[in-house]
Design a protein around this motif. Structure first.
Motif, PDB file in Angstrom:
ATOM      1  N   ILE A   1       0.836  -1.202   0.000  1.00 11.68           N
ATOM      2  CA  ILE A   1       0.000   0.000   0.000  1.00 11.68           C
ATOM      3  C   ILE A   1       0.870   1.251   0.000  1.00 11.68           C
ATOM      4  O   ILE A   1       0.615   2.225  -0.729  1.00 11.68           O
ATOM      5  CB  ILE A   1      -0.948  -0.011   1.215  1.00 11.68           C
ATOM      6  N   TRP A   2       1.943   1.224   0.806  1.00 12.30           N
ATOM      7  CA  TRP A   2       2.860   2.361   0.861  1.00 12.30           C
ATOM      8  C   TRP A   2       3.484   2.625  -0.513  1.00 12.30           C
ATOM      9  O   TRP A   2       3.627   3.778  -0.928  1.00 12.30           O
ATOM     10  CB  TRP A   2       3.932   2.102   1.902  1.00 12.30           C
ATOM     11  N   MET A   3       3.859   1.553  -1.216  1.00 11.95           N
ATOM     12  CA  MET A   3       4.464   1.708  -2.538  1.00 11.95           C
ATOM     13  C   MET A   3       3.457   2.277  -3.544  1.00 11.95           C
ATOM     14  O   MET A   3       3.811   3.086  -4.401  1.00 11.95           O
ATOM     15  CB  MET A   3       4.997   0.371  -3.031  1.00 11.95           C
ATOM     16  N   LEU A   4       2.214   1.864  -3.436  1.00  8.32           N
ATOM     17  CA  LEU A   4       1.187   2.405  -4.330  1.00  8.32           C
ATOM     18  C   LEU A   4       0.983   3.898  -4.089  1.00  8.32           C
ATOM     19  O   LEU A   4       0.833   4.682  -5.039  1.00  8.32           O
ATOM     20  CB  LEU A   4      -0.132   1.643  -4.131  1.00  8.32           C
ATOM     21  N   VAL A   5       0.978   4.290  -2.824  1.00  9.30           N
ATOM     22  CA  VAL A   5       0.882   5.716  -2.499  1.00  9.30           C
ATOM     23  C   VAL A   5       2.083   6.461  -3.080  1.00  9.30           C
ATOM     24  O   VAL A   5       1.967   7.564  -3.624  1.00  9.30           O
ATOM     25  CB  VAL A   5       0.792   5.923  -0.978  1.00  9.30           C
ATOM     26  N   GLY A   6       3.268   5.834  -2.984  1.00 11.19           N
ATOM     27  CA  GLY A   6       4.474   6.445  -3.519  1.00 11.19           C
ATOM     28  C   GLY A   6       4.423   6.611  -5.022  1.00 11.19           C
ATOM     29  O   GLY A   6       4.851   7.647  -5.557  1.00 11.19           O
ATOM     30  N   LEU A   7       3.900   5.622  -5.726  1.00 13.57           N
ATOM     31  CA  LEU A   7       3.767   5.736  -7.177  1.00 13.57           C
ATOM     32  C   LEU A   7       2.828   6.881  -7.546  1.00 13.57           C
ATOM     33  O   LEU A   7       3.090   7.641  -8.485  1.00 13.57           O
ATOM     34  CB  LEU A   7       3.253   4.419  -7.756  1.00 13.57           C
ATOM     35  N   ALA A   8       1.752   7.009  -6.802  1.00 13.87           N
ATOM     36  CA  ALA A   8       0.814   8.107  -7.063  1.00 13.87           C
ATOM     37  C   ALA A   8       1.497   9.452  -6.842  1.00 13.87           C
ATOM     38  O   ALA A   8       1.306  10.400  -7.623  1.00 13.87           O
ATOM     39  CB  ALA A   8      -0.414   7.967  -6.160  1.00 13.87           C
ATOM     40  N   ALA A   9       2.316   9.548  -5.793  1.00 11.68           N
ATOM     41  CA  ALA A   9       3.016  10.804  -5.513  1.00 11.68           C
ATOM     42  C   ALA A   9       4.026  11.115  -6.615  1.00 11.68           C
ATOM     43  O   ALA A   9       4.183  12.275  -7.019  1.00 11.68           O
ATOM     44  CB  ALA A   9       3.720  10.710  -4.155  1.00 11.68           C
ATOM     45  N   TYR A  10       4.716  10.086  -7.112  1.00 13.94           N
ATOM     46  CA  TYR A  10       5.713  10.311  -8.164  1.00 13.94           C
ATOM     47  C   TYR A  10       5.049  10.803  -9.446  1.00 13.94           C
ATOM     48  O   TYR A  10       5.483  11.796 -10.046  1.00 13.94           O
ATOM     49  CB  TYR A  10       6.501   9.038  -8.440  1.00 13.94           C
ATOM     50  N   PHE A  11       3.999  10.109  -9.883  1.00 16.46           N
ATOM     51  CA  PHE A  11       3.346  10.503 -11.127  1.00 16.46           C
ATOM     52  C   PHE A  11       2.566  11.802 -10.976  1.00 16.46           C
ATOM     53  O   PHE A  11       2.369  12.545 -11.936  1.00 16.46           O
ATOM     54  CB  PHE A  11       2.441   9.386 -11.627  1.00 16.46           C
ATOM     55  N   GLY A  12       2.133  12.099  -9.755  1.00 19.58           N
ATOM     56  CA  GLY A  12       1.395  13.336  -9.535  1.00 19.58           C
ATOM     57  C   GLY A  12       2.288  14.555  -9.382  1.00 19.58           C
ATOM     58  O   GLY A  12       1.876  15.676  -9.689  1.00 19.58           O
ATOM     59  N   TYR A  13       3.538  14.353  -8.918  1.00 17.80           N
ATOM     60  CA  TYR A  13       4.419  15.501  -8.684  1.00 17.80           C
ATOM     61  C   TYR A  13       5.837  15.282  -9.211  1.00 17.80           C
ATOM     62  O   TYR A  13       6.352  16.074 -10.002  1.00 17.80           O
ATOM     63  CB  TYR A  13       4.475  15.822  -7.183  1.00 17.80           C
ATOM     64  N   GLY A  14       6.497  14.218  -8.759  1.00 17.41           N
ATOM     65  CA  GLY A  14       7.907  14.025  -9.048  1.00 17.41           C
ATOM     66  C   GLY A  14       8.244  13.943 -10.526  1.00 17.41           C
ATOM     67  O   GLY A  14       9.210  14.561 -10.983  1.00 17.41           O
ATOM     68  N   ARG A  15       7.460  13.213 -11.292  1.00 16.48           N
ATOM     69  CA  ARG A  15       7.764  13.049 -12.717  1.00 16.48           C
ATOM     70  C   ARG A  15       7.730  14.375 -13.441  1.00 16.48           C
ATOM     71  O   ARG A  15       8.560  14.644 -14.322  1.00 16.48           O
ATOM     72  CB  ARG A  15       6.775  12.071 -13.356  1.00 16.48           C
ATOM     73  N   ARG A  16       6.815  15.264 -13.097  1.00 18.07           N
ATOM     74  CA  ARG A  16       6.671  16.546 -13.797  1.00 18.07           C
ATOM     75  C   ARG A  16       7.678  17.588 -13.332  1.00 18.07           C
ATOM     76  O   ARG A  16       7.903  18.575 -14.016  1.00 18.07           O
ATOM     77  CB  ARG A  16       5.252  17.079 -13.582  1.00 18.07           C
ATOM     78  N   ASN A  17       8.275  17.394 -12.147  1.00 16.83           N
ATOM     79  CA  ASN A  17       9.155  18.417 -11.585  1.00 16.83           C
ATOM     80  C   ASN A  17      10.612  17.977 -11.462  1.00 16.83           C
ATOM     81  O   ASN A  17      11.434  18.719 -10.927  1.00 16.83           O
ATOM     82  CB  ASN A  17       8.637  18.830 -10.197  1.00 16.83           C
ATOM     83  N   SER A  18      10.931  16.799 -11.939  1.00 22.28           N
ATOM     84  CA  SER A  18      12.294  16.284 -11.835  1.00 22.28           C
ATOM     85  C   SER A  18      13.295  17.209 -12.514  1.00 22.28           C
ATOM     86  O   SER A  18      13.134  17.595 -13.675  1.00 22.28           O
ATOM     87  CB  SER A  18      12.376  14.891 -12.462  1.00 22.28           C
TER      88      SER A  18
END
Length: 513
Positions: free
Chosen positions: A464-481
């Motif tokens: 569950i933690w990893m799924l939350v992390g994937l959502a955070a990455y695609f929602g923020y990290g991928r666009r701001n890297s």
């Protein structure tokens, strides 16, 4: 010289020229760029280089020593029986295999990101994000898990005076209470201290660690006066499986050794002192853990520990019959827990600092205060979140969830050592993993083995933690890297091996061998 965009520069374009998803996940951050950014302060205030090998060692020992013995001994002994000391030794050996890999990477990449940065340099942004997300679980949740035990020892202290805190304010929901006030108070105090300055925090931590080692050695001296060799028979009442299960749980007790690697930008001589601090702390912690476990089992049969809170204090009370001795130990135990909370919370803020600088999480976690030289705003946010977790979540669930995130991060560091030995042999290494490649391979396999021994509920929590992390990455990290914002030409230029960009001498033949 072209540089990776930093937080002080203009925001990267979120669409134009971005690599595809697969290419972005595999894009690595150049090691030379990591080091040069650390030295330049990312265009803003720099972290203050004030730590020597003593402070670095004490950060590792402070973050590690005491967790398993002071907090979860009563939960671990029923799993392994009298062989609990073997479980500590197995977990210590597993941690040592990873510690030598951390020592090599810390001397080669002396930045604040610890295994997150090591993974970014070797396996790319995708695995770096996974590692960083695991480190958030490891550090923040372990702070909360250790702080939860504070309520037990506060009550042991008050019991000497005939007082006790009601369960409603000393236990979290699920353990018979409403909120764990002592746990929250310790986290808040540690947060305030870290905001004031890293140097001050380090010296206070060093003083507390000296007290912590002293009270554990004092416990051993008293417990050995009631030593009964018969308590070790049968040695393996729960079989080898019980020893393995306990080792997986008490591995939680060793996670702090990597805290020193998060101080790469605050050490005066990181390439020399970080490896020394990591290895020295592992020797100190493992020796004391095994010694205390043997003394505790020698003083009381293993069945006595089942359901016993603050076990070491109770052993002292029953052995000496002197309330003041239990009082001294209980006060020392509260200080020991405070030391762990302080140093692990420090490591968490530095991990988030690195991730923020890379654009993967919001900028606020990467801002360094000009007045204090610390990431003050990020530290306050982390402190508030951890305090709430410590006050409202039971210990057992926290300890197991922390272990699985830690083991995964450790495995990645072992792989990173193997990768860089093969692809970047020219890099300066102030410490080299012995018996390469056997040691990092065994380290990764041992981590996988201990992960496999954790329960199904822990794996579900991790998933569950990893799924939350994937959502955070695609929602923020991928666009701001920031690394993804580089053009192909910039990325190729910065990725070109150039030892001179690392500000280190040319490697000798001995270093290349």
């Amino acid at each position: 010289m072209m540089t990776v965009p930093t937080l002080s520069g203009p925001a990267p374009d979120r669409t134009a020229g971005r690599p595809g998803l697969g290419a972005q996940l595999l894009r690595r951050k150049p090691i030379g760029q990591m080091v040069s950014e650390a030295e330049s302060g990312h265009g803003g205030p720099k972290l203050v280089r004030s730590f020597g090998v003593l402070q670095l060692t004490m950060i590792s020992v402070g973050a590690t020593l005491g967790t398993g013995i002071l907090v979860i001994l009563g939960e671990s002994v029923p799993l392994a029986g009298p062989a609990i000391w073997i479980s500590f030794a197995i977990a210590g050996f597993a941690a040592l295999l990873s510690a030598v890999s951390y020592a090599e990477m810390a001397g080669m990449v002396p930045v604040s990101g610890s295994s997150y940065s090591y993974t970014y340099a070797t396996m790319g942004e995708g695995m770096a994000w996974v590692c960083g997300w695991c480190l958030v679980l490891e550090y923040a949740v372990s702070v909360a898990a250790v702080a939860v035990g504070a309520g037990q020892y506060v009550n042991e202290t008050l019991a000497v005076f005939g007082q006790v805190l009601p369960d409603a304010v000393s236990q979290p929901p699920g353990d018979g209470g409403l909120v764990n006030i002592p746990a929250m108070v310790i986290v808040v105090l540690a947060t305030i201290l870290l905001v004031r300055g890293a140097k001050e925090s380090a010296w206070i931590n060093t003083a507390i660690v000296v007290v912590k080692v002293g009270i554990l050695l004092f416990f051993c001296a008293v417990a050995f006066t009631a030593f009964n060799a018969g308590n070790f028979e049968p040695l393996l009442p729960m079989g080898a499986a019980g020893v393995s299960a306990a080792a997986s749980r008490v591995f939680f007790s060793y996670i702090g050794f990597d805290a020193a690697s998060t101080a790469g930008e605050e050490a005066r001589n990181p390439k020399r002192d970080l490896p020394r601090a990591i290895m020295l702390s592992m020797v100190i912690v493992t020796t004391i853990y095994v010694l205390v476990a043997v003394a505790a089992i020698g003083a009381r049969p293993w069945g006595w520990f089942d359901g016993t809170e603050a076990a070491l204090v109770k052993i002292l009370e029953e052995t000496t019959g002197q309330p003041w001795i239990a009082l001294v130990f209980a006060v020392g135990a509260v200080l020991a827990i405070a030391s762990i909370v302080l140093t692990v919370l420090y490591g968490q803020t530095r991990i988030l600092l690195s991730m923020s600088r890379d654009g993967l999480i919001p900028k606020i976690f990467g801002r360094v205060s000009r007045r204090t030289g610390t990431p003050a705003a990020g530290t306050l946010l982390v402190g508030i979140a951890v305090a709430l977790t410590a006050g409202l979540v039971p210990l057992g669930a926290l300890a197991d969830a922390t272990s699985i995130g830690t083991l995964f991060a450790f495995a990645l560091v072992n792989v990173a050592v193997i990768y860089l030995r093969r692809t970047r042999p020219e890099l300066e290494r102030t410490f080299r993993v012995p018996f390469f490649p056997l040691t990092p391979v065994l380290g990764a396999l041992m981590c996988a083995y201990l992960m496999a021994n954790l329960g199904a509920d822990t794996w579900v929590t991790f998933g569950i933690w990893m799924l939350v992390g994937l959502a955070a990455y695609f929602g923020y990290g991928r666009r701001n890297s920031r690394v993804a914002a580089l053009s192909q030409e910039e990325y190729r230029e910065l990725s070109r091996p150039e030892p001179s960009t690392l500000s280190t001498p040319e490697p000798t033949k001995a270093e290349l061998s």
